[in-house]
Design an enzyme around this catalytic site. Structure first.
Site, PDB file in Angstrom:
ATOM      1  CE  LYS A 275      49.404  35.723  47.756  1.00 24.76           C
ATOM      2  NZ  LYS A 275      49.011  36.653  46.669  1.00 24.76           N
ATOM      3  CG  ASP A 280      47.729  33.208  42.608  1.00 26.25           C
ATOM      4  OD1 ASP A 280      46.641  32.627  42.378  1.00 26.25           O
ATOM      5  OD2 ASP A 280      47.840  34.458  42.686  1.00 26.25           O
ATOM      6  CE  LYS A 287      48.067  34.879  39.367  1.00 26.28           C
ATOM      7  NZ  LYS A 287      47.741  36.305  39.312  1.00 26.28           N
ATOM      8  CG  ASP A 298      51.266  34.501  45.091  1.00 28.29           C
ATOM      9  OD1 ASP A 298      51.690  35.659  45.272  1.00 28.29           O
ATOM     10  OD2 ASP A 298      50.051  34.222  44.976  1.00 28.29           O
ATOM     11  CG  ASP A 357      44.495  35.863  40.198  1.00 29.08           C
ATOM     12  OD1 ASP A 357      45.234  35.238  40.986  1.00 29.08           O
ATOM     13  OD2 ASP A 357      44.905  36.434  39.166  1.00 29.08           O
ATOM     14  CD  GLU A 359      45.882  34.315  45.531  1.00 34.18           C
ATOM     15  OE1 GLU A 359      45.259  34.953  44.664  1.00 34.18           O
ATOM     16  OE2 GLU A 359      47.107  34.442  45.724  1.00 34.18           O
ATOM     17  NE  ARG A 361      42.914  41.258  47.434  1.00 35.19           N
ATOM     18  CZ  ARG A 361      42.850  42.283  46.576  1.00 35.19           C
ATOM     19  NH1 ARG A 361      41.779  43.065  46.534  1.00 35.19           N
ATOM     20  NH2 ARG A 361      43.849  42.521  45.753  1.00 35.19           N
TER      21      ARG A 361
HETATM   22  N1  BES Z   1      49.812  36.806  43.416  1.00 36.93           N
HETATM   23  C1  BES Z   1      49.068  37.767  42.705  1.00 36.93           C
HETATM   24  C2  BES Z   1      49.772  39.118  42.606  1.00 36.93           C
HETATM   25  C3  BES Z   1      50.987  39.183  41.724  1.00 36.93           C
HETATM   26  C4  BES Z   1      50.861  39.509  40.392  1.00 36.93           C
HETATM   27  C5  BES Z   1      52.240  39.005  42.249  1.00 36.93           C
HETATM   28  C6  BES Z   1      51.987  39.613  39.601  1.00 36.93           C
HETATM   29  C7  BES Z   1      53.351  39.122  41.460  1.00 36.93           C
HETATM   30  C8  BES Z   1      53.232  39.420  40.140  1.00 36.93           C
HETATM   31  C9  BES Z   1      47.731  38.026  43.403  1.00 36.93           C
HETATM   32  O1  BES Z   1      47.175  36.943  44.053  1.00 36.93           O
HETATM   33  C10 BES Z   1      46.780  38.455  42.339  1.00 36.93           C
HETATM   34  O2  BES Z   1      46.522  37.676  41.459  1.00 36.93           O
HETATM   35  N2  BES Z   1      46.301  39.680  42.437  1.00 36.93           N
HETATM   36  C11 BES Z   1      45.421  40.232  41.473  1.00 36.93           C
HETATM   37  C12 BES Z   1      44.361  41.002  42.234  1.00 36.93           C
HETATM   38  C13 BES Z   1      43.218  41.426  41.380  1.00 36.93           C
HETATM   39  C14 BES Z   1      42.400  40.223  40.957  1.00 36.93           C
HETATM   40  C15 BES Z   1      42.364  42.382  42.164  1.00 36.93           C
HETATM   41  C16 BES Z   1      46.210  41.142  40.551  1.00 36.93           C
HETATM   42  O3  BES Z   1      47.108  41.839  41.003  1.00 36.93           O
HETATM   43  O4  BES Z   1      45.912  41.132  39.365  1.00 36.93           O
HETATM   44 ZN    ZN Z   2      48.565  35.512  44.742  1.00 30.37          ZN
HETATM   45 ZN    ZN Z   3      46.037  35.700  42.742  1.00 26.74          ZN
END
Ligand code: BES
Ligand code: ZN
Ligand code: ZN
Length: 507
Positions: A275, A280, A287, A298, A357, A359, A361
């Site tokens: 990724k 992000d 966020k 990220d 968010d 994103e 995937r």
């Molecule tokens: N990049 C984030 C995941 C992340 C969160 C990495 C905290 C490191 C620390 C990812 O893109 C994300 O925002 N995931 C969301 C998914 C949710 C919306 C289903 C998450 O984990 O909250």
């Molecule tokens: Zn992310």
């Molecule tokens: Zn995200």
């Protein structure tokens, strides 16, 4: 980069600023007993008074001026003798190197008799390298990593830095094996440190274009071919899922492909997919502000993919490997995707974007489809995909989820060997069902309270992997750290490079 050399010398007489010795959990024996004699029983007294018991990563410093060749000695605990493996040696070496640096030593020599070293395992550096030397050099070099590029020089108070490490081989006949072990460690450490550098750069430097140029640089230096797809190439391939994420950003997206051919012609490669979200924000599903700066990390999966290809090539592994990094920012803005929008991925599957968010995937979907064109023997993706993995495993292990238990078993074993731990989570059918949308083929987040955020993220990815053996590593908890570990300073860890190299070496 720090200089490393291997020498054979009398430990008692070797002239150095700081001599590091290793001590398992028992009273001084062997060379330590001799040194104790020279130091008027200082080591034995420390042991008796429990000031130093040989516990893993415990340290003890003592002047040796006048009685030994070294000005001072630094003793580091190895822990219980029966439990000493490569990981314990790496940790103790990292602790020693950092301690010596903090106490303003510029050079340091390490002495560890292989008889004291437990079972550090087979050397990953071919059959002829010393696994002890490899673990010592790896731990020390990785522990001494710094990222100072954006700091102005402080002439009055320059930071303490170790410039040279010497490994003292236990006998002249071992020097060659120790040199081989140290050389292996150096190549691997260089790749891990290059990975950490990519991660630490802020997103206004490390853009998708910057990652693409870094990939080109790696390819030019090694025997790797590099292909960079631009937006128009991605449009031709109908990568609507990746392009959907990219459409909110002014930074052009890049799709990076590195191919290393060290194996037999026609041998199916291992595909590594990382990724590469260079920042992000969450997009329209923005966020919260606190800690958002960490989202420069990220792109860790992408950096690890590039670092792994660098390591594979510099170590000349006899395997075929493809590295794939979809790279873009995730930004809000007038042209960004909105919750409810539907995207079409390059395999024709439609995706309802319920949360912008989620994103990672979306960009991985098109990258995993692309990986299938290589008919790979395995697809391994690495991604800082979910905050949920931190709830499950904290910062001590990454989660692995996938479709092939043999592949997963091998990865877990490599994780244990390298100290980059992995823990498997189950990909139940119910989770896959939870990713079906009412109005499209898939939705990018599960709704209705099924929970298991890490596995539902993986379940979304599965339809893009074909029938190829696939493992997904969620590295959101391990990619960077705010409390340093013995050979992982604060910040980007490079987690995954050493694990994947171990896996590839064992193929
Ligand atoms: N990049 C984030 C995941 C992340 C969160 C990495 C905290 C490191 C620390 C990812 O893109 C994300 O925002 N995931 C969301 C998914 C949710 C919306 C289903 C998450 O984990 O909250
Ligand atoms: Zn992310
Ligand atoms: Zn995200």
């Amino acid at each position: 980069m720090i200089k490393t050399s291997v020498k054979s010398a009398n430990v008692l007489k070797y002239k150095t600023d700081c001599l590091v010795l290793f001590w398992p959990e028992k009273k001084p024996a062997g060379i330590l007993k001799q040194i104790d004699g020279l130091l008027n029983g200082a080591l034995g007294a420390a042991y008796k008074s429990k000031r130093f018991e040989g516990k893993l990563n415990q340290t003890f410093q003592q002047s040796a001026r006048g009685v030994m060749g070294a000005n001072s000695i630094l003793v580091v605990g190895l822990g219980k003798e029966k439990e000493i493996q490569a990981e314990q040696i790496r940790q103790a070496a990292g602790t020693a190197a950092k301690t010596a640096e903090k106490t303003r030593h510029g050079k340091v020599a390490f002495s560890l008799d292989e008889k004291e070293a437990g079972k550090p395992g087979k050397s990953k550096g071919g059959k002829t390298g010393s696994p002890v030397a490899e673990a010592l050099a790896e731990g020390a070099l990785l522990g001494l990593y710094h990222f100072d590029l954006y700091k102005s020089e402080d002439k009055d108070n320059p930071p303490s830095r170790i410039k040279e490490i010497t490994l003292l081989a236990p006998s002249p006949s071992k020097v060659t094996a120790w040199q081989r072990g140290a050389a292996q460690a150096r190549k691997l450490a260089e790749a891990v440190m290059a990975t950490r550098d990519l991660m630490h750069h802020p997103s206004n430097t490390a853009t998708p274009t910057y990652l693409a140029n870094a990939a080109r640089r790696i390819a030019r230096k090694h025997k790797i071919t590099c292909k960079i797809l631009n937006r128009s190439d991605m449009e031709k391939l109908k990568m609507g899922s990746l392009l959907g994420v990219a459409q909110g950003s002014h930074e052009p997206p890049k799709f990076i492909v590195l191919e290393y051919k060290g194996g037999k012609k026609g041998d199916a490669p291992v595909a590594i997919v990382g990724k590469g979200i260079t920042f992000d924000t969450g997009g329209i599903s923005l966020k919260p502000g606190a800690g958002m700066d960490e989202m420069k990390f990220d792109m860790s999966g992408g950096a690890v993919t590039l670092g792994t290809l660098q390591a594979v090539a510099s170590l000349k592994l006899k395997v075929n490997v493809v590295g794939i990094v979809p790279a873009t920012e995730n930004m809000p803005g007038g042209s960004a995707i909105k919750p409810g929008d539907i995207l079409t991925a390059s395999n024709g599957k439609t995706i309802e974007v319920l949360n912008t968010d989620a994103e990672g995937r979306l960009i991985l979907a098109d990258a995993l489809v692309y990986a299938q064109r290589y008919k790979p023997k395995a697809i391994i993706d690495l991604a800082t995909l979910t905050g949920a993995v931190i709830v499950a495993l904290g910062h001590l292990a990454a989660a692995v989820v996938g479709t092939d238990d043999k592949l997963i078993e091998k990865l877990i074993a490599s994780g244990t060997e390298t100290g980059e731990r992995l823990w498997q989570l189950p990909l139940y059918e119910e989770f896959e069902k939870a990713m079906k949308s009412d109005i499209a083929d898939l939705k990018n987040i599960a709704t209705g309270g099924i929970g298991a955020g890490t596995v539902t993220g993986a379940a979304f990815l599965k339809p893009f992997t074909g029938d190829y053996p696939w493992a997904h590593l969620d590295i959101a908890g391990t990619a960077w750290t705010s409390n340093e570990k013995p050979y992982v300073p604060k910040g980007g860890s490079g987690y995954g490079v050493r694990l994947l190299i171990d896996y590839l070496k064992n193929l």
